[in-house]
Design an enzyme around this catalytic site. Structure first.
Site, short mmCIF file in Angstrom:
data_model
loop_
_atom_site.label_atom_id
_atom_site.label_comp_id
_atom_site.label_asym_id
_atom_site.label_seq_id
_atom_site.Cartn_x
_atom_site.Cartn_y
_atom_site.Cartn_z
N GLU A 79 0.83 -1.21 0.00
CA GLU A 79 0.00 0.00 0.00
C GLU A 79 0.87 1.26 0.00
O GLU A 79 0.61 2.22 -0.72
CB GLU A 79 -0.93 0.02 1.23
CG GLU A 79 -1.88 -1.15 1.30
CD GLU A 79 -1.31 -2.33 2.09
OE1 GLU A 79 -0.08 -2.59 2.02
OE2 GLU A 79 -2.11 -3.00 2.77
N CYS A 114 0.36 1.89 7.10
CA CYS A 114 -0.21 2.19 5.79
C CYS A 114 -1.52 2.96 5.92
O CYS A 114 -1.79 3.88 5.14
CB CYS A 114 -0.43 0.90 5.01
SG CYS A 114 1.11 0.17 4.43
#
Ligand SMILES: [Zn+2]
Length: 153
Positions: A79, A114
């Site tokens: 991500e 993330c």
């Protein structure tokens, strides 16, 4: 995981963006981009392949995979790889992210780091967590994944 709704991949269609005037999102294409990115994961230590695909509000897709290091600390998730690629190309507005990884009994959601980096650019991000066989997808959003988030809001 209790937040979100499990749907079949085949039921994913176009997601209307509504008021922004942008094009609708092809959610299946976004999930397929994450699946393809997963194949490029560099994960000799964990052997846990993850792919992500991040869609900008103007319809551009940036994909990413996890990249590991023997010294562990430099390791970066799929991500964040996608976010770094997008931001370094001058894109900062995101509408959706898809994540594909394999766990037998669960969906793989972005880790806390993330989630925090995604939140830096806004919390209005749809999140699609797909099984690698595309049998099902957990549909949720960043607000649900990062309640009471810390940020500039
Ligand atoms: Zn992560």
């Amino acid at each position: 995981m209790s937040t979100g709704k499990v749907v079949t991949f085949s039921s994913l269609g176009m997601r209307a963006r509504g008021t922004c005037g942008c094009a609708d999102e092809d959610v299946q294409a976004l999930v397929r981009a994450a699946l393809a990115a997963r194949q490029r994961a560099y994960c000799p230590y964990s052997r846990f392949q993850v792919g992500a695909a991040l869609l900008t509000t103007d319809g551009e897709t940036f994909d990413g995979c996890n990249v590991e290091s023997a010294s562990y600390t430099p390791t970066i998730c799929a991500e964040r790889t996608a976010v770094v690629k997008a931001v370094s190309c001058g894109r900062r507005q995101f509408s959706s992210v898809a994540v594909v990884a394999h766990l037998e009994d669960s969906y793989v959601a972005p880790c806390g780091v993330c989630r925090q980096l995604l939140a830096e650019f806004g919390l209005d991000v749809a999140v699609y967590l797909a099984k690698v066989d595309l049998s099902s997808v957990l549909v949720t959003d960043l607000r649900a994944l990062l309640p009471l988030s810390f940020g500039k809001y």
